[in-house]
Structures are given as C-alpha cells and as structure tokens.
Design an enzyme around this catalytic site. Sequence first.
Site, PDB file in Angstrom:
ATOM      1  N   GLY A  80      44.568  37.629  46.766  1.00 30.64           N
ATOM      2  CA  GLY A  80      43.294  38.232  46.366  1.00 30.64           C
ATOM      3  C   GLY A  80      42.195  37.994  47.384  1.00 30.64           C
ATOM      4  O   GLY A  80      42.200  36.995  48.103  1.00 30.64           O
ATOM      5  N   ARG A 144      50.229  40.953  48.188  1.00 34.20           N
ATOM      6  CA  ARG A 144      50.783  39.813  47.451  1.00 34.20           C
ATOM      7  C   ARG A 144      52.301  39.662  47.602  1.00 34.20           C
ATOM      8  O   ARG A 144      52.951  38.976  46.819  1.00 34.20           O
ATOM      9  CB  ARG A 144      50.448  39.944  45.959  1.00 34.20           C
ATOM     10  CG  ARG A 144      48.988  39.731  45.615  1.00 34.20           C
ATOM     11  CD  ARG A 144      48.818  39.464  44.132  1.00 34.20           C
ATOM     12  NE  ARG A 144      47.421  39.389  43.751  1.00 34.20           N
ATOM     13  CZ  ARG A 144      46.683  38.287  43.868  1.00 34.20           C
ATOM     14  NH1 ARG A 144      47.210  37.181  44.357  1.00 34.20           N
ATOM     15  NH2 ARG A 144      45.425  38.287  43.501  1.00 34.20           N
ATOM     16  N   ASP A 175      50.201  30.027  46.447  1.00 31.95           N
ATOM     17  CA  ASP A 175      51.489  30.710  46.624  1.00 31.95           C
ATOM     18  C   ASP A 175      51.684  31.135  48.081  1.00 31.95           C
ATOM     19  O   ASP A 175      52.773  30.999  48.633  1.00 31.95           O
ATOM     20  CB  ASP A 175      51.572  31.939  45.711  1.00 31.95           C
ATOM     21  CG  ASP A 175      51.770  31.545  44.249  1.00 31.95           C
ATOM     22  OD1 ASP A 175      52.448  30.534  43.996  1.00 31.95           O
ATOM     23  OD2 ASP A 175      51.235  32.247  43.373  1.00 31.95           O
ATOM     24  N   LYS A 201      42.597  29.590  51.028  1.00 35.50           N
ATOM     25  CA  LYS A 201      41.733  30.655  50.495  1.00 35.50           C
ATOM     26  C   LYS A 201      41.939  30.798  49.003  1.00 35.50           C
ATOM     27  O   LYS A 201      43.071  30.700  48.549  1.00 35.50           O
ATOM     28  CB  LYS A 201      42.092  31.966  51.184  1.00 35.50           C
ATOM     29  CG  LYS A 201      41.492  33.198  50.590  1.00 35.50           C
ATOM     30  CD  LYS A 201      42.528  34.257  50.174  1.00 35.50           C
ATOM     31  CE  LYS A 201      43.299  33.886  48.951  1.00 35.50           C
ATOM     32  NZ  LYS A 201      44.103  34.968  48.363  1.00 35.50           N
ATOM     33  N   THR A 202      40.963  30.978  48.224  1.00 37.00           N
ATOM     34  CA  THR A 202      40.999  31.540  46.871  1.00 37.00           C
ATOM     35  C   THR A 202      39.686  31.236  46.169  1.00 37.00           C
ATOM     36  O   THR A 202      39.200  30.096  46.202  1.00 37.00           O
ATOM     37  CB  THR A 202      42.171  31.048  45.983  1.00 37.00           C
ATOM     38  OG1 THR A 202      42.011  31.642  44.688  1.00 37.00           O
ATOM     39  CG2 THR A 202      42.269  29.546  45.812  1.00 37.00           C
ATOM     40  N   ASP A 204      39.481  30.997  43.201  1.00 33.70           N
ATOM     41  CA  ASP A 204      39.824  30.227  41.993  1.00 33.70           C
ATOM     42  C   ASP A 204      39.517  28.737  42.123  1.00 33.70           C
ATOM     43  O   ASP A 204      39.424  28.032  41.120  1.00 33.70           O
ATOM     44  CB  ASP A 204      41.312  30.395  41.661  1.00 33.70           C
ATOM     45  CG  ASP A 204      41.689  31.840  41.399  1.00 33.70           C
ATOM     46  OD1 ASP A 204      40.784  32.677  41.271  1.00 33.70           O
ATOM     47  OD2 ASP A 204      42.899  32.133  41.336  1.00 33.70           O
TER      48      ASP A 204
HETATM   49  P1  FBP Z   1      44.398  34.499  44.712  1.00 39.24           P
HETATM   50  O1  FBP Z   1      45.018  33.339  44.024  1.00 39.24           O
HETATM   51  O2  FBP Z   1      45.354  35.334  45.433  1.00 39.24           O
HETATM   52  O3  FBP Z   1      43.243  34.077  45.579  1.00 39.24           O
HETATM   53  O4  FBP Z   1      43.808  35.429  43.569  1.00 39.24           O
HETATM   54  C1  FBP Z   1      42.557  35.308  43.028  1.00 39.24           C
HETATM   55  C2  FBP Z   1      42.365  36.240  41.861  1.00 39.24           C
HETATM   56  O5  FBP Z   1      41.089  36.820  41.982  1.00 39.24           O
HETATM   57  C3  FBP Z   1      42.518  35.568  40.495  1.00 39.24           C
HETATM   58  O6  FBP Z   1      41.325  34.937  40.090  1.00 39.24           O
HETATM   59  C4  FBP Z   1      42.900  36.731  39.619  1.00 39.24           C
HETATM   60  O7  FBP Z   1      43.625  36.319  38.488  1.00 39.24           O
HETATM   61  C5  FBP Z   1      43.757  37.567  40.521  1.00 39.24           C
HETATM   62  O8  FBP Z   1      43.326  37.298  41.841  1.00 39.24           O
HETATM   63  C6  FBP Z   1      43.654  39.043  40.254  1.00 39.24           C
HETATM   64  O9  FBP Z   1      44.607  39.694  41.004  1.00 39.24           O
HETATM   65  P2  FBP Z   1      44.512  41.191  41.509  1.00 39.24           P
HETATM   66  O10 FBP Z   1      43.580  41.204  42.681  1.00 39.24           O
HETATM   67  O11 FBP Z   1      45.895  41.495  41.924  1.00 39.24           O
HETATM   68  O12 FBP Z   1      43.991  42.018  40.393  1.00 39.24           O
END
Ligand code: FBP
Length: 552
Positions: A80, A144, A175, A201-202, A204
């Site tokens: 993400g 992803r 991941d 990165k994230t 979260d």
């Molecule tokens: P990452 O762990 O890849 O940084 O994802 C962050 C995130 O924004 C989460 O908070 C959320 O659950 C997910 O991506 C949403 O995924 P998508 O962008 O595929 O809708």
Amino acid sequence: MNKISALQKARAAYAPKLPAALANGAAVTINEGGATTAVADVEKVQALFKTTFGSPVLTFAPGKGEKSAARNVGVILSGGQAPGGHNVIAGLYDGLKSLNADNRLYGFLKGPDGLVKGEMVELDDAIIDAHRNTGGFDMIGSGRTKLETEEQFEAARANCEKAAISALVIIGGDDSNTNACVLAEYFKANNIPIQVIGCPKTIDGDLKNEWIEASFGFDTACRVYSELIGNIGRDANSAKKYWHFIKLMGRSASHIALECALQVQPNITIISEEVAAKKQTLGEIVDYMASVVAARAANKMNFGIALIPEGLVEFIPEIKVLIAELNDLLAANADAVEKMDKNEKVAFAAGKLSAESAKVFASLPAGIQMQLCNDRDPHGNVQVSLIETEKMLAEMVGTKLKAMKAEGNYSGKFSTQTHFFGYEGRCAAPSNYDADYCYSLGFNAAALIGAGCTGYMSSVRNTIKPASEWIAGGIPITMMLNMERRHGADKPVIRKALVELDGAPYKHFVANREAWAIETSYVYPGPIQYFGPSEVCDLVTKTLTLEKGGNI
Ligand code: FBP
C-alpha cells in the site's frame, strides 16, 4: 509536463535532513555488533535462512567519502501507498551518486510484478527531481504480488542480469520485507551476486521494533486523519446532533487509532489489542459504546466521536476463531470457491464451519458475512479495509440504545454518521518528519549496498532528536522473523508490532479516556504545516514521543 500546485512547487525545494553518519556521503565507516537470532521459532527460521541468519547489527559512522566502482541498482515499491516513498527513492538515488556518479538506478514498475516481468525504467535527475518531497507511489507504481516461488526468483535474477543490476532495494511493509529476506537468502545460497535491502514502509505503524522505531508514512497519515477527525469534532460540537463512527485504516494493529486518539481526544476509541487481551465479545464492545452515548446524553450531549480500528473484527476472540476457520476453508477449497458468487460463498462457509463458529457467523449482519468471505490478499490476509465495522457498530449500538430506552435507562437522541479514513492519508505530501526520515532511509540503503550487505533492513533511529543525532545502520531481517500460519501453511514472516498494553502510549490513553468520554475535550490539530516555525513543522508522533519516554 503536468500542472503542479503552488505547494508542490515550493515544497520541491525542501532539502531533507540526514543523520551525521551520512553527511560525507554513503561511503560510511561500519561498526559491527554481535551475531543475532530470530524473535521466535529460532530453529525453524535458521533452517530456512541458512546463509543470511545470524548476521550482525550494523551502525554507521561518517566515512571519508571514498568512491567505489560503478554499478546498477534496482528499486521496488511494494504494498500500500505511504507518504514519503518518493523520498526514499530520491535518497537512494543521491546516496548511490555519492558513491559513484556513474551509478545507475532502475525502478521496477508496479511492484514485485515489475521485477518478475522485467518491466523497469531508468531513474534520472529529471524523474527524481519531479518527485522530491511529493506523496504517492506514482513514480514507478506499486503492487502486492508475493515473491515466493523459485520460478519468480529465477525470473528476478534473469531480469537483474539483463540490466547488470547487482543490488535491489525493496520498499515495503512486513510482508514485503519478508519477501526481501527470502529473496536475499535465495540469491546468497545460490551464489547469485545480487544484494537485497529492505526499507520499512507502512502507514499502519506495525513494522517497528527496538531498531526500526517507525515505519515511514505513519506520521503523515495520522496527521491527515487527525486533522479530519478534529474537523469532524468541531462540526459535531457545533451542530450537537450526530455521533460520528469513524473507522481508521491500519490493518490488524490499532496504532493509527491510538495515535489519532492521542492527537484529538475523542469520546470513544476502541483498541483491538485490548479487546483481544480482555477477551471482549462483540456484545461487550457494543455495551461499552452505548454506555458512553447514554452518559453523554444524560449531560445533554447527543453527539460524539468514536474511533474504530480497521482490524477490530479479527481481535474479537469468537470472530478471530471464525476468521481462522474461514481462512483454512477458503484456502483448502480455493478452486471451487473461486467459481462461487457472494451468496454461494456464504452458504458454503456456513455449512462447513464448526458448530461454534457457525453460530457466530449466523449472528453477524449479512453484509459482514459476505465481506468476511471476500478474497484474501496475496499474502493470505483478510482484506479488513473492505469490512464495514463502523456501520455494523453504529447499527448495533442503535439497537442497544433502543433496548435501554425501553428499560428506562436512556432518554437521548442517537443519529449517526459513518466514515472510513484510509486512502485520504496514504498519498499526502510527506510531513517534515517523513520527508527527512524517508530520504535518510533511502540514502542509508545506498550505504548498506556500498558496504556489501544483503538481507538487511535500512535502519534510522533516535528520530525524536534532531536529525544530526539520528543513528544510521542496518538490521538483519532474519532477526525479525517468526513462523505464522498463512494460506493454510506455516511460513516465515516478520512479526507484526501490535499496540503494547504495557506501553506508554496506551497507558496515557487509558489514564485519560474516561474524561475524554464524558467531557468534550477535542483538540483540533489542523493541517500539516510545511512552512513556518519548527514547533508546528517538525513534529514527532505522540506515539513515538511517549515510547521514547517523552511527554505530550
Ligand atoms: P501495507 O501494509 O501494504 O502498507 O498496507 C497498508 C494499508 O493501507 C492497510 O492499512 C489497509 O488495510 C490496506 O493497505 C488496504 O489495501 P489496498 O490498498 O489493497 O486496498
């Protein structure tokens, strides 16, 4: 050229700060720590990572600016979006050029897929300069795809060899950095001379530990959400007629919800990790929320703000068991399930679950049942961002309040608005913290490449202090691994950092939440400031400040 905003134009000139160790360029002096181990399941991790396991922690000191032989490096954005990704690439680019002006950087397009398919673009001054200090991942895109098969690894090798790439930087979350670690081990074990470095990165905030004190993007994303929540708080306190139920991104961990709570002081914040520790049922969560609504109504305040972490359902014990059963069921019957429509999937699951889980499943609204049966992401995770927990809770709290009214225990009005904040913050222009931190992580990744490392994560620490005191170095990714169940099998993965219930941020929240529930003590943080006095521009998250022993 695309039209750019006045802010983007002015912000392009911002020069991100670097740790002192990188001040003379990416050719650093290296200090090695002792051998390392894994966070858990040591024997299994060691058996899977025979050549990269046990590498030492590295810290850097300034070097003498020595030049090294020219080489080509590849970079991938994975997962993400998170504010600051472009600055990681800009830092990497500048760091590589500091090692040798003839070094070249290639960006693989659309995430790990670009590496496997050999789709790449050479990044030059014009591309890099156009993206300095901007949000988004649009410079090269992201994806992803999970790198896990030998076929993918061989394709990656062949594509790197075609462009004479001898090092890869994977910018991603837990991941994706697990992928980086697996790939590093594959290359090293097979004597393929391609180094692999990860960057944390994230938004979260769940990729952190003793050495990785923050994942980039968390700061900016939380500031954007806190601004919006503050604005809603001011609206709620002006109109005095709505309860706002706000779901916040963050996947499993509640770091974002907690940070926003510390910044805005809303009336209710649910912390998933607390729900799991106290083994709270969905009914108990609803009862708590309804009790706060009723207490405020008794003081003539029929309005409020409730923050709900995205991953909540996975932490409610009975739903967690249900999800685990669904994960195994859907993985074991993947081919058949793929051909089913939403209703068929629900009926199929209901018929195969254990008696206890079938009962829990049946008690959930139909929409939530369908959302729980949605496809998993490529890493086997439930896509929690697609589960409308905020709507479910608003509805269930409303039903509870009706019952309380009938019993004479509540006499207020309950009108709700629901919101989900996630995508609003993921591509914001990085705050000063993220702009500096990301640039440093990228520059530092160049130092790790120059030092010949592989299987390492770029680490920049002590970031509550001025950048000149930041500590740069590298952490072996194997140190962060443990074994977890994914797609019905045990896999090595980086252990997610959840909210610690004995940690200072959570304790600060608990000490204040009763007052925040009953009173209206909203704080209005306002928008991120990019220009102006340091006390409004150079902020550090409340989470990190409290974790490092500071006061807020
Ligand atoms: P990452 O762990 O890849 O940084 O994802 C962050 C995130 O924004 C989460 O908070 C959320 O659950 C997910 O991506 C949403 O995924 P998508 O962008 O595929 O809708």
